[in-house]
Design an enzyme around this catalytic site. Structure first.
Site, PDB file in Angstrom:
ATOM      1  N   ASN A   1      19.700 -32.269 -12.428  1.00 21.20           N
ATOM      2  CA  ASN A   1      19.910 -30.996 -12.592  1.00 21.20           C
ATOM      3  C   ASN A   1      19.017 -30.232 -11.592  1.00 21.20           C
ATOM      4  O   ASN A   1      17.881 -30.495 -11.742  1.00 21.20           O
ATOM      5  CB  ASN A   1      19.417 -30.466 -14.093  1.00 21.20           C
ATOM      6  CG  ASN A   1      19.262 -29.042 -14.182  1.00 21.20           C
ATOM      7  OD1 ASN A   1      19.844 -28.271 -13.383  1.00 21.20           O
ATOM      8  ND2 ASN A   1      18.734 -28.587 -15.369  1.00 21.20           N
TER       9      ASN A   1
ATOM     10  N   HIS B   1      20.716 -25.053 -21.912  1.00 22.07           N
ATOM     11  CA  HIS B   1      19.362 -25.969 -21.370  1.00 22.07           C
ATOM     12  C   HIS B   1      18.030 -24.839 -21.955  1.00 22.07           C
ATOM     13  O   HIS B   1      18.520 -23.893 -22.210  1.00 22.07           O
ATOM     14  CB  HIS B   1      19.439 -25.996 -19.756  1.00 22.07           C
ATOM     15  CG  HIS B   1      18.265 -26.614 -19.145  1.00 22.07           C
ATOM     16  ND1 HIS B   1      17.047 -26.044 -19.282  1.00 22.07           N
ATOM     17  CD2 HIS B   1      18.205 -27.815 -18.514  1.00 22.07           C
ATOM     18  CE1 HIS B   1      16.125 -27.046 -18.757  1.00 22.07           C
ATOM     19  NE2 HIS B   1      16.765 -28.163 -18.371  1.00 22.07           N
TER      20      HIS B   1
ATOM     21  N   GLU C   1      15.631 -23.811 -20.563  1.00 19.15           N
ATOM     22  CA  GLU C   1      15.289 -22.688 -19.821  1.00 19.15           C
ATOM     23  C   GLU C   1      16.304 -21.321 -19.816  1.00 19.15           C
ATOM     24  O   GLU C   1      15.965 -20.247 -19.878  1.00 19.15           O
ATOM     25  CB  GLU C   1      15.409 -23.057 -18.150  1.00 19.15           C
ATOM     26  CG  GLU C   1      14.001 -24.313 -17.942  1.00 19.15           C
ATOM     27  CD  GLU C   1      14.090 -25.136 -16.891  1.00 19.15           C
ATOM     28  OE1 GLU C   1      14.972 -24.969 -15.993  1.00 19.15           O
ATOM     29  OE2 GLU C   1      13.453 -25.914 -16.791  1.00 19.15           O
TER      30      GLU C   1
HETATM   31  P1  13P Z   1      12.048 -32.732 -15.105  1.00 25.28           P
HETATM   32  O1  13P Z   1      12.836 -33.918 -14.880  1.00 25.28           O
HETATM   33  O2  13P Z   1      11.592 -31.860 -13.784  1.00 25.28           O
HETATM   34  O3  13P Z   1      10.883 -32.703 -16.166  1.00 25.28           O
HETATM   35  O4  13P Z   1      13.220 -31.577 -15.575  1.00 25.28           O
HETATM   36  C1  13P Z   1      13.908 -31.902 -16.675  1.00 25.28           C
HETATM   37  C2  13P Z   1      15.140 -31.106 -16.935  1.00 25.28           C
HETATM   38  O5  13P Z   1      14.834 -29.993 -17.427  1.00 25.28           O
HETATM   39  C3  13P Z   1      16.422 -31.407 -16.749  1.00 25.28           C
HETATM   40  O6  13P Z   1      17.442 -30.525 -17.193  1.00 25.28           O
END
Ligand code: 13P
Length: 258
Positions: free
Chosen positions: A11, A101, A103
């Site tokens: 991602n 997600h 976020e």
């Molecule tokens: P990181 O691998 O940067 O911690 O991010 C994980 C993530 O949110 C993948 O969707």
């Protein structure tokens, strides 16, 4: 138990222009050529602006890398300024779409009903949703992690049939492990992925649960991927930061050799 094909997905979040994205995939495929990754599915989820370029590269070079998107709207088309529809993604040979997600949930106010609508729309267009769930640190510290994840799971998958679940991937991403360098202990991650599988078994039967692929996400790196992938209920990784580096991501994809 049904054999589950591991799935490693990158991602990229809001990183890379369309030209940079093509370079990353070229370098990734070049590195993968020398490595044994046939056992797993490899997916890259670049920003929308890079999908067309990478689709063309995958097709012209016959790459064994699949295309994913990071989000989509649930409607087919309409007056939704700034949105991208599942039909548009399907037309670009997108195979997987990340929905829900953390976020998106935290920064853009998406709730389980929204995630559910998106997952259904993705399935209706012949693509596979990667449905993300995961608790915050406060929720974990309060002993609520499993209840939170169960609630997200129930809401995000509401109304899906057993047949549709065949095409769903779950990503368990504890919010406190994302981009922090702090990974969940493999045993803790496995416990939650096991709880997710048990919940699906309760609702849809053991066969469906056994076939469901569950990824772990949150600071997955070449140094921890093998331990994570060695757990009973972890069938893949959703990788953020490390997926932007072709060397790291190619190494991750061959975790069984590390
Ligand atoms: P990181 O691998 O940067 O911690 O991010 C994980 C993530 O949110 C993948 O969707």
């Amino acid at each position: 138990m049904a054999a589950r094909t591991p799935i490693l997905a990158g991602n990229w979040k809001m990183h890379k222009t369309h030209l940079e994205a093509i370079q990353v995939v070229q370098q990734l495929s070049y590195r993968l050529e020398d490595r044994d990754y046939e056992h797993a599915e490899i997916v890259v989820c670049p920003p929308f602006t890079a999908l067309r370029g990478i689709q063309t590269l995958i097709q012209s070079d016959g790459l064994r890398i699949q295309l994913g998107a990071q989000d989509c709207h649930w409607e087919e088309q309409g007056a939704f300024t700034g949105e991208v529809s599942p039909a548009m993604l399907a037309a670009l040979d997108v195979a997987y779409v990340v929905v829900g997600h953390s976020e998106r949930r935290e920064l853009f106010g998406e709730d389980d009903a929204t995630v559910n609508a998106k997952a259904r729309a993705v399935l209706a267009h012949g693509m596979r949703p990667i449905v993300c769930v995961g608790e915050t640190l406060e929720q974990r510290d309060a002993g609520e992690a499993e209840a939170v994840v169960r609630r997200q799971l129930d809401g995000s998958l509401a109304g899906l049939t057993a047949a549709q679940l065949d095409d769903v991937v779950i990503a368990y991403e504890p919010v406190w492990a994302i981009g922090t360098g702090r990974t969940a202990l493999p045993s803790d991650a496995d416990e939650m992925c096991g709880a997710i599988r048990a919940r699906i078994a309760e609702q849809h039967g053991q066969g469906v649960a056994d076939a469901l692929r569950i990824q772990y996400g949150g600071s997955v790196k070449p140094g921890n991927v093998t331990d994570l992938m060695g757990q009973e209920h972890i069938d893949g990784a959703l990788v953020g930061g490390a997926s932007l580096d072709p060397e790291d991501f190619s190494v991750l994809c061959t975790y069984h050799r590390l």
